[in-house]
Design a protein around this motif. Sequence first.
Motif, PDB file in Angstrom:
ATOM      1  N   LEU A   1      -0.149   4.935   9.417  1.00 19.26           N
ATOM      2  CA  LEU A   1      -0.168   5.009   7.953  1.00 19.26           C
ATOM      3  C   LEU A   1      -1.525   5.574   7.568  1.00 19.26           C
ATOM      4  O   LEU A   1      -2.558   4.997   7.905  1.00 19.26           O
ATOM      5  N   GLU A   2      -1.530   6.722   6.877  1.00 21.10           N
ATOM      6  CA  GLU A   2      -2.786   7.376   6.541  1.00 21.10           C
ATOM      7  C   GLU A   2      -2.928   7.584   5.042  1.00 21.10           C
ATOM      8  O   GLU A   2      -1.974   7.966   4.369  1.00 21.10           O
ATOM      9  N   ALA A   3      -4.136   7.344   4.554  1.00 22.51           N
ATOM     10  CA  ALA A   3      -4.475   7.644   3.165  1.00 22.51           C
ATOM     11  C   ALA A   3      -4.654   9.153   3.042  1.00 22.51           C
ATOM     12  O   ALA A   3      -4.885   9.844   4.035  1.00 22.51           O
ATOM     13  N   ARG A   4      -4.574   9.658   1.827  1.00 21.56           N
ATOM     14  CA  ARG A   4      -4.741  11.088   1.583  1.00 21.56           C
ATOM     15  C   ARG A   4      -5.814  11.326   0.523  1.00 21.56           C
ATOM     16  O   ARG A   4      -5.548  11.806  -0.565  1.00 21.56           O
TER      17      ARG A   4
ATOM     18  N   VAL B   1       0.851  -1.185   0.000  1.00 15.56           N
ATOM     19  CA  VAL B   1       0.000   0.000   0.000  1.00 15.56           C
ATOM     20  C   VAL B   1       0.888   1.237   0.000  1.00 15.56           C
ATOM     21  O   VAL B   1       2.005   1.211   0.513  1.00 15.56           O
ATOM     22  N   CYS B   2       0.372   2.307  -0.561  1.00 14.28           N
ATOM     23  CA  CYS B   2       1.040   3.603  -0.546  1.00 14.28           C
ATOM     24  C   CYS B   2       0.289   4.469   0.454  1.00 14.28           C
ATOM     25  O   CYS B   2      -0.928   4.665   0.323  1.00 14.28           O
ATOM     26  N   ARG B   3       0.989   4.986   1.473  1.00 17.54           N
ATOM     27  CA  ARG B   3       0.373   5.794   2.524  1.00 17.54           C
ATOM     28  C   ARG B   3       1.373   6.832   3.022  1.00 17.54           C
ATOM     29  O   ARG B   3       2.564   6.749   2.741  1.00 17.54           O
ATOM     30  N   GLN B   4       0.879   7.766   3.831  1.00 19.09           N
ATOM     31  CA  GLN B   4       1.745   8.768   4.444  1.00 19.09           C
ATOM     32  C   GLN B   4       1.914   8.449   5.919  1.00 19.09           C
ATOM     33  O   GLN B   4       0.943   8.109   6.605  1.00 19.09           O
ATOM     34  N   LEU B   5       3.149   8.570   6.408  1.00 21.27           N
ATOM     35  CA  LEU B   5       3.424   8.370   7.824  1.00 21.27           C
ATOM     36  C   LEU B   5       3.015   9.616   8.597  1.00 21.27           C
ATOM     37  O   LEU B   5       3.398  10.732   8.229  1.00 21.27           O
ATOM     38  N   ALA B   6       2.235   9.429   9.650  1.00 22.72           N
ATOM     39  CA  ALA B   6       1.779  10.547  10.477  1.00 22.72           C
ATOM     40  C   ALA B   6       1.825  10.132  11.941  1.00 22.72           C
ATOM     41  O   ALA B   6       1.591   8.975  12.272  1.00 22.72           O
ATOM     42  N   ARG B   7       2.131  11.101  12.805  1.00 22.62           N
ATOM     43  CA  ARG B   7       2.149  10.828  14.248  1.00 22.62           C
ATOM     44  C   ARG B   7       0.776  11.176  14.816  1.00 22.62           C
ATOM     45  O   ARG B   7       0.294  12.294  14.670  1.00 22.62           O
ATOM     46  N   ARG B   8       0.133  10.190  15.405  1.00 25.23           N
ATOM     47  CA  ARG B   8      -1.191  10.372  16.004  1.00 25.23           C
ATOM     48  C   ARG B   8      -1.207   9.685  17.360  1.00 25.23           C
ATOM     49  O   ARG B   8      -0.798   8.524  17.463  1.00 25.23           O
ATOM     50  N   GLN B   9      -1.679  10.371  18.365  1.00 27.64           N
ATOM     51  CA  GLN B   9      -1.832   9.810  19.710  1.00 27.64           C
ATOM     52  C   GLN B   9      -0.554   9.106  20.174  1.00 27.64           C
ATOM     53  O   GLN B   9      -0.590   8.020  20.729  1.00 27.64           O
ATOM     54  N   GLY B  10       0.583   9.733  19.909  1.00 22.70           N
ATOM     55  CA  GLY B  10       1.860   9.213  20.389  1.00 22.70           C
ATOM     56  C   GLY B  10       2.458   8.090  19.569  1.00 22.70           C
ATOM     57  O   GLY B  10       3.525   7.598  19.905  1.00 22.70           O
TER      58      GLY B  10
END
Length: 144
Positions: free
Chosen positions: A112-115, A99-108
């Motif tokens: 991997l998040e879709a855009r 999968v292609c996703r963006q790395l994001a920091r959430r809740q510590g």
Amino acid sequence: MLLPPMQPVPLAMVPEGLIPHIISAAGAGFPSPSQDWQEDAICLIELLRLDRAASFVFRISGNSMIEAGIYDDDVVVVDRDTRPVEGHIVIAIVDGGFVCRQLARRQGGMMLEARNRHLHYEPTSAEGVEIWGVVRSSVRDFRR
């Protein structure tokens, strides 16, 4: 040769001697007075750094990353030797598939998040997921 969707293709498979060149610039605004001046041709292999052993290409399948500028059927160049950090677009292995996703920091933690806000994708925890490589660049065929 058409690349398979969401499968890594070693750049060593590029036929020997295939060196596409950019031979001129095209303005995207008003014509430039320097347009008559030509710089030396640019080798796309060198520009995209496709001659590296750690570089791979993928054809993207789907629209989950359009807000990051990556569309269905785009080709992305992926580095396996770049350390992924928050904000990077990555190729990861999730549930046995790429999968292609963006790395994001959430809740510590890293996620991997879709855009694409029009599609509902739950963020996936990056913990325990193999980050296969970091997307460095993309190429789009506007005729599709």
